[in-house]
Design a protein around this motif. Structure first.
Motif, PDB file in Angstrom:
ATOM      1  N   TRP A   1       0.866  -1.170   0.000  1.00 19.36           N
ATOM      2  CA  TRP A   1       0.000   0.000   0.000  1.00 19.36           C
ATOM      3  C   TRP A   1       0.910   1.230   0.000  1.00 19.36           C
ATOM      4  O   TRP A   1       2.076   1.147   0.382  1.00 19.36           O
ATOM      5  CB  TRP A   1      -0.893   0.030   1.226  1.00 19.36           C
ATOM      6  N   PHE A   2       0.372   2.359  -0.409  1.00 18.03           N
ATOM      7  CA  PHE A   2       1.165   3.587  -0.381  1.00 18.03           C
ATOM      8  C   PHE A   2       0.478   4.636   0.484  1.00 18.03           C
ATOM      9  O   PHE A   2      -0.712   4.906   0.332  1.00 18.03           O
ATOM     10  CB  PHE A   2       1.375   4.160  -1.784  1.00 18.03           C
ATOM     11  N   GLN A   3       1.274   5.188   1.412  1.00 13.75           N
ATOM     12  CA  GLN A   3       0.768   6.240   2.287  1.00 13.75           C
ATOM     13  C   GLN A   3       1.172   7.590   1.730  1.00 13.75           C
ATOM     14  O   GLN A   3       2.352   7.840   1.470  1.00 13.75           O
ATOM     15  CB  GLN A   3       1.337   6.080   3.708  1.00 13.75           C
ATOM     16  N   LEU A   4       0.196   8.452   1.517  1.00 13.06           N
ATOM     17  CA  LEU A   4       0.444   9.757   0.919  1.00 13.06           C
ATOM     18  C   LEU A   4       0.415  10.863   1.956  1.00 13.06           C
ATOM     19  O   LEU A   4      -0.583  11.064   2.643  1.00 13.06           O
ATOM     20  CB  LEU A   4      -0.623  10.054  -0.150  1.00 13.06           C
ATOM     21  N   TYR A   5       1.556  11.587   2.060  1.00 11.89           N
ATOM     22  CA  TYR A   5       1.524  12.912   2.678  1.00 11.89           C
ATOM     23  C   TYR A   5       1.142  13.858   1.543  1.00 11.89           C
ATOM     24  O   TYR A   5       1.915  14.055   0.612  1.00 11.89           O
ATOM     25  CB  TYR A   5       2.898  13.284   3.254  1.00 11.89           C
ATOM     26  N   TRP A   6      -0.008  14.433   1.623  1.00 15.30           N
ATOM     27  CA  TRP A   6      -0.613  15.181   0.531  1.00 15.30           C
ATOM     28  C   TRP A   6       0.136  16.497   0.300  1.00 15.30           C
ATOM     29  O   TRP A   6      -0.028  17.452   1.050  1.00 15.30           O
ATOM     30  CB  TRP A   6      -2.059  15.454   0.902  1.00 15.30           C
ATOM     31  N   PRO A   7       0.989  16.583  -0.726  1.00 18.08           N
ATOM     32  CA  PRO A   7       1.784  17.801  -0.930  1.00 18.08           C
ATOM     33  C   PRO A   7       0.907  18.970  -1.371  1.00 18.08           C
ATOM     34  O   PRO A   7      -0.182  18.785  -1.928  1.00 18.08           O
ATOM     35  CB  PRO A   7       2.771  17.398  -2.026  1.00 18.08           C
ATOM     36  N   SER A   8       1.397  20.164  -1.132  1.00 14.82           N
ATOM     37  CA  SER A   8       0.608  21.365  -1.433  1.00 14.82           C
ATOM     38  C   SER A   8       0.517  21.650  -2.925  1.00 14.82           C
ATOM     39  O   SER A   8      -0.376  22.378  -3.367  1.00 14.82           O
ATOM     40  CB  SER A   8       1.200  22.578  -0.706  1.00 14.82           C
ATOM     41  N   ASP A   9       1.428  21.110  -3.710  1.00 12.90           N
ATOM     42  CA  ASP A   9       1.406  21.283  -5.159  1.00 12.90           C
ATOM     43  C   ASP A   9       0.558  20.162  -5.768  1.00 12.90           C
ATOM     44  O   ASP A   9       0.908  18.984  -5.704  1.00 12.90           O
ATOM     45  CB  ASP A   9       2.843  21.229  -5.697  1.00 12.90           C
ATOM     46  N   ASP A  10      -0.567  20.523  -6.381  1.00 11.74           N
ATOM     47  CA  ASP A  10      -1.489  19.526  -6.926  1.00 11.74           C
ATOM     48  C   ASP A  10      -0.849  18.659  -8.004  1.00 11.74           C
ATOM     49  O   ASP A  10      -1.128  17.459  -8.107  1.00 11.74           O
ATOM     50  CB  ASP A  10      -2.732  20.210  -7.490  1.00 11.74           C
ATOM     51  N   LYS A  11       0.007  19.259  -8.819  1.00 11.35           N
ATOM     52  CA  LYS A  11       0.646  18.485  -9.879  1.00 11.35           C
ATOM     53  C   LYS A  11       1.655  17.492  -9.311  1.00 11.35           C
ATOM     54  O   LYS A  11       1.839  16.402  -9.860  1.00 11.35           O
ATOM     55  CB  LYS A  11       1.314  19.424 -10.886  1.00 11.35           C
ATOM     56  N   LEU A  12       2.296  17.862  -8.221  1.00  9.32           N
ATOM     57  CA  LEU A  12       3.203  16.934  -7.556  1.00  9.32           C
ATOM     58  C   LEU A  12       2.416  15.775  -6.956  1.00  9.32           C
ATOM     59  O   LEU A  12       2.822  14.608  -7.062  1.00  9.32           O
ATOM     60  CB  LEU A  12       4.007  17.656  -6.480  1.00  9.32           C
ATOM     61  N   ALA A  13       1.295  16.090  -6.314  1.00 12.90           N
ATOM     62  CA  ALA A  13       0.437  15.036  -5.765  1.00 12.90           C
ATOM     63  C   ALA A  13      -0.007  14.082  -6.869  1.00 12.90           C
ATOM     64  O   ALA A  13       0.020  12.854  -6.709  1.00 12.90           O
ATOM     65  CB  ALA A  13      -0.773  15.656  -5.076  1.00 12.90           C
ATOM     66  N   GLU A  14      -0.382  14.653  -8.010  1.00 14.13           N
ATOM     67  CA  GLU A  14      -0.813  13.831  -9.133  1.00 14.13           C
ATOM     68  C   GLU A  14       0.310  12.924  -9.614  1.00 14.13           C
ATOM     69  O   GLU A  14       0.102  11.733  -9.872  1.00 14.13           O
ATOM     70  CB  GLU A  14      -1.270  14.728 -10.282  1.00 14.13           C
ATOM     71  N   SER A  15       1.516  13.455  -9.712  1.00 11.43           N
ATOM     72  CA  SER A  15       2.652  12.660 -10.172  1.00 11.43           C
ATOM     73  C   SER A  15       2.935  11.500  -9.230  1.00 11.43           C
ATOM     74  O   SER A  15       3.139  10.363  -9.663  1.00 11.43           O
ATOM     75  CB  SER A  15       3.893  13.554 -10.300  1.00 11.43           C
ATOM     76  N   ILE A  16       2.929  11.756  -7.929  1.00  8.90           N
ATOM     77  CA  ILE A  16       3.233  10.715  -6.946  1.00  8.90           C
ATOM     78  C   ILE A  16       2.160   9.639  -6.939  1.00  8.90           C
ATOM     79  O   ILE A  16       2.451   8.433  -6.925  1.00  8.90           O
ATOM     80  CB  ILE A  16       3.402  11.334  -5.546  1.00  8.90           C
ATOM     81  N   VAL A  17       0.907  10.048  -6.951  1.00 12.65           N
ATOM     82  CA  VAL A  17      -0.191   9.080  -6.938  1.00 12.65           C
ATOM     83  C   VAL A  17      -0.162   8.219  -8.191  1.00 12.65           C
ATOM     84  O   VAL A  17      -0.343   6.993  -8.131  1.00 12.65           O
ATOM     85  CB  VAL A  17      -1.547   9.799  -6.794  1.00 12.65           C
ATOM     86  N   LYS A  18       0.097   8.824  -9.334  1.00 10.08           N
ATOM     87  CA  LYS A  18       0.150   8.051 -10.580  1.00 10.08           C
ATOM     88  C   LYS A  18       1.325   7.081 -10.577  1.00 10.08           C
ATOM     89  O   LYS A  18       1.224   5.967 -11.119  1.00 10.08           O
ATOM     90  CB  LYS A  18       0.224   8.999 -11.774  1.00 10.08           C
ATOM     91  N   ARG A  19       2.434   7.468  -9.974  1.00  7.98           N
ATOM     92  CA  ARG A  19       3.575   6.552  -9.870  1.00  7.98           C
ATOM     93  C   ARG A  19       3.219   5.338  -9.008  1.00  7.98           C
ATOM     94  O   ARG A  19       3.546   4.194  -9.355  1.00  7.98           O
ATOM     95  CB  ARG A  19       4.781   7.274  -9.263  1.00  7.98           C
ATOM     96  N   ALA A  20       2.555   5.586  -7.883  1.00 10.25           N
ATOM     97  CA  ALA A  20       2.158   4.480  -7.004  1.00 10.25           C
ATOM     98  C   ALA A  20       1.180   3.546  -7.714  1.00 10.25           C
ATOM     99  O   ALA A  20       1.265   2.319  -7.593  1.00 10.25           O
ATOM    100  CB  ALA A  20       1.541   5.026  -5.718  1.00 10.25           C
ATOM    101  N   LYS A  21       0.283   4.120  -8.457  1.00  8.14           N
ATOM    102  CA  LYS A  21      -0.693   3.325  -9.200  1.00  8.14           C
ATOM    103  C   LYS A  21       0.001   2.492 -10.278  1.00  8.14           C
ATOM    104  O   LYS A  21      -0.264   1.290 -10.420  1.00  8.14           O
ATOM    105  CB  LYS A  21      -1.736   4.248  -9.813  1.00  8.14           C
ATOM    106  N   ALA A  22       0.903   3.109 -11.007  1.00  4.92           N
ATOM    107  CA  ALA A  22       1.617   2.402 -12.075  1.00  4.92           C
ATOM    108  C   ALA A  22       2.499   1.287 -11.522  1.00  4.92           C
ATOM    109  O   ALA A  22       2.723   0.269 -12.193  1.00  4.92           O
ATOM    110  CB  ALA A  22       2.462   3.388 -12.873  1.00  4.92           C
ATOM    111  N   ALA A  23       3.008   1.474 -10.316  1.00  3.45           N
ATOM    112  CA  ALA A  23       3.909   0.489  -9.713  1.00  3.45           C
ATOM    113  C   ALA A  23       3.154  -0.656  -9.039  1.00  3.45           C
ATOM    114  O   ALA A  23       3.784  -1.564  -8.502  1.00  3.45           O
ATOM    115  CB  ALA A  23       4.831   1.167  -8.704  1.00  3.45           C
ATOM    116  N   GLY A  24       1.818  -0.613  -9.045  1.00  7.04           N
ATOM    117  CA  GLY A  24       1.038  -1.741  -8.543  1.00  7.04           C
ATOM    118  C   GLY A  24       0.650  -1.699  -7.090  1.00  7.04           C
ATOM    119  O   GLY A  24       0.239  -2.719  -6.524  1.00  7.04           O
ATOM    120  N   TYR A  25       0.769  -0.547  -6.447  1.00  7.31           N
ATOM    121  CA  TYR A  25       0.324  -0.442  -5.057  1.00  7.31           C
ATOM    122  C   TYR A  25      -1.195  -0.589  -5.028  1.00  7.31           C
ATOM    123  O   TYR A  25      -1.904  -0.021  -5.866  1.00  7.31           O
ATOM    124  CB  TYR A  25       0.773   0.886  -4.456  1.00  7.31           C
TER     125      TYR A  25
END
Length: 418
Positions: free
Chosen positions: A163-187
Motif C-alpha cells: 500500500w502507499f501512504q500519501l503525505y498530501w503535498p501542497s502542489d497539486d501536480k506533484l500530488a498527481e505525479s506521486i499518486v500516478k507513480r504508485a498506481k503504475a507500480a502496482g500499489y
C-alpha cells in the motif's frame, strides 16, 4: 491457514538445539526499545521514540488499551493448530492475518543498507500488507521492483501486497505525479495521512535541532519524482550532495515545505485524489479520531478509515486512539467499509482488543521499527511473527477459534464487575 503460534515452539526448539538464548524474540515493546536505543544514534532513537510536547497522547494511547480487559471463556473445543486469523477488508478481500505494517518514514536511520526494503520483504514473506511511507528512503519503484509482492490488484486473496501512504503535498501536480507513480507500480491501496500538514511540537527532536528531512533523508519519493525535479531543481536537475551540498540542501528544504506546508487541505479537495487513484483500488483516510470526520469521509466515498493519532506524534493532550475506535468502527461496518486501528499497539492482546472493539485490522508501527534497527529484515520478521503468535495464543486461550469470533462481548472495562 497457517499456525502462527508455532513460532513459540520454534524458539524453544532452536534454543534447545543451540544451547543458547535467541538474540531477541519478544514482542514486548520496552525490551526491544531498550536494545535498539543502545544501537542507534541518540538523534535517530529520539526521532522514532518521541511524541508531541508532553507526550501525553502517547501515554493516553496505552492507557486506553490498558483500560479494557479480556474475559476468557473455557471448554470451547478450540484447536490452536486450526485457528483462523484471517480477516476481510474492502468488502470482500481476504487477508491471512489481521495486522498491517504501518508506514514509518526515514527508515535509513534504523537500517542504512536496506531501510524500507528490509521491512517490505519481511512483511511480504509473512503475507502482511506493507504500507510504504511518503517519507520513505527507498522510492515507490524500488520497493515494488525489488520486493516480491505476489498478489496483483483485484485478487480475491490479499496479503502479500504493498500500500502507499500519501503525505498530501501542497502542489497539486506533484500530488498527481506521486499518486500516478504508485498506481503504475502496482500499489493496491492509497492511505492518505491527514494529520501531518505541519509537524507537531516534538521536544526530543527540537532539543537536538534534528530534522532528518532537511538533511536529505526521508525524501526519496520527491527527490526521484520527475515533476519535482523539473519544477523545483536548478536547471531541472537534482543537485549532487557530494558536489553541491548547499544546492542539495536547498532542494531538500523545498521538498519539506511541500510536504509540511502549514496549510491544511479541505474536504472539497478529496474528490481529486479519488479521481487520480481510481474507483477500483481502495482509498483510506488515516489520522481520523472524530466520529464527525469519519462520517464525512464515508459520505465522500472513501473505502476505509484508519483510526489513528500518529502514535501521539502530532497533537499533544489528545484522546487515546482506542477511545475513538468503537464509534467509528460501527459507522464503517454499517456502511460496509473497512476500519483499521493504529496507535499504541504493542502486543497480541492489543490486537485482540482492537478487533473486539470493531477494527477489521490493526496497524503495527514502533515495535517493528526497533526490530529493523536491531537485525534488519530478520528483526522485522521476528517482531511480526512474535506479535502474530502472541495474538493467536491470546485469542485461542480466550476461547476463540478464529479472529472472526472476537467481539465486544469478550471485553470489560477495568474495574467493572462481570
Amino acid at each position: 491457514m497457517s499456525n502462527k503460534s508455532g513460532y513459540m515452539r520454534q524458539i524453544y526448539l532452536e534454543g534447545l538445539i543451540s544451547n543458547r538464548s535467541p538474540t531477541f524474540t519478544t514482542s514486548t515493546g520496552s525490551v526491544l526499545e531498550s536494545a535498539a536505543r543502545e544501537k542507534l544514534s541518540p538523534e535517530a532513537y529520539a526521532y522514532v521514540a518521541g511524541s508531541a510536547s508532553s507526550e501525553s497522547t502517547s501515554h493516553n494511547n496505552r492507557a486506553a488499551l490498558d483500560s479494557w480487559q479480556i474475559v476468557p471463556r473455557m471448554l470451547g473445543g478450540v484447536d490452536v493448530a486450526e485457528f483462523d486469523g484471517s480477516t476481510t477488508l474492502f468488502g470482500g478481500k481476504k487477508y491471512q492475518t489481521p495486522i498491517i505494517v504501518s508506514p514509518i518514514g526515514v527508515q535509513s536511520q534504523l537500517n542504512t543498507d536496506e531501510a524500507d526494503l528490509a521491512t517490505a520483504r519481511a512483511a511480504a514473506e509473512l503475507e502482511v500488507p506493507f504500507c510504504l511511507s511518503s517519507a520513505g528512503d527507498r522510492t515507490i519503484e524500488q520497493v515494488s521492483e525489488q520486493v516480491d509482492f505476489t498478489n496483483p490488484v483485484g485478487d480475491e486473496e490479499g496479503g502479500s501486497e504493498a500500500w502507499f501512504q500519501l503525505y498530501w503535498p501542497s502542489d497539486d501536480k506533484l500530488a498527481e505525479s506521486i499518486v500516478k507513480r504508485a498506481k503504475a507500480a502496482g500499489y493496491t491501496a492509497l492511505v492518505v495521512t491527514l494529520d501531518t500538514w505541519i509537524l507537531g511540537w516534538r521536544p526530543r527532536d527540537l532539543d537536538q535541532a534534528y530534522n532528518p528531512f532537511l538533511r536529505g533523508q526521508g525524501l526519496a519519493q520527491l527527490l526521484s519524482d520527475p515533476y519535482f525535479i523539473a519544477t523545483y531543481c536548478p536547471d531541472g536537475k537534482l543537485p549532487s550532495k557530494e558536489h553541491d551540498n548547499d544546492a542539495f540542501l536547498q532542494v531538500c528544504a523545498t521538498a519539506v515545505s511541500l510536504l509540511n506546508p502549514g496549510i491544511s487541505r479541505s474536504w472539497s479537495e478529496l474528490r481529486t485524489l479519488r479521481e487520480l487513484w481510481g474507483e477500483d483500488r481502495p482509498l483510506l483516510l488515516k489520522g481520523i479520531q472524530s466520529p464527525l470526520d469519519a462520517q464525512r469521509g464515508l459520505e465522500e466515498g472513501v473505502d476505509g478509515i484508519v483510526v489513528s493519532n500518529h502514535g501521539g506524534r502530532q497533537v499533544d493532550g489528545a484522546v487515546g486512539a482506542l477511545q475513538a475506535l468503537p464509534t467509528i468502527a460501527a459507522m464503517c461496518r454499517q456502511r460496509g467499509k473497512t476500519c483499521i486501528f493504529d496507535s499504541g499497539v504493542r502486543t497480541g492482546a492489543d490486537v485482540f482488543k482492537a478487533l473486539a472493539l470493531g477494527a477489521h485490522a490493526v496497524g503495527i508501527g514502533r515495535p517493528w521499527a526497533w526490530g529493523l534497527a536491531l537485525e534488519g529484515q530478520e528483526g522485522v520478521s521476528k517482531v511480526l511473527k512474535g506479535i502474530l503468535a502472541d495474538f493467536e495464543l491470546c485469542a485461542a486461550l480466550a476461547g476463540c477459534k478464529s479472529a472472526g469470533e472476537i467481539g465486544r462481548h469478550m471485553l470489560v472495562k477495568r474495574g467493572e464487575n462481570l
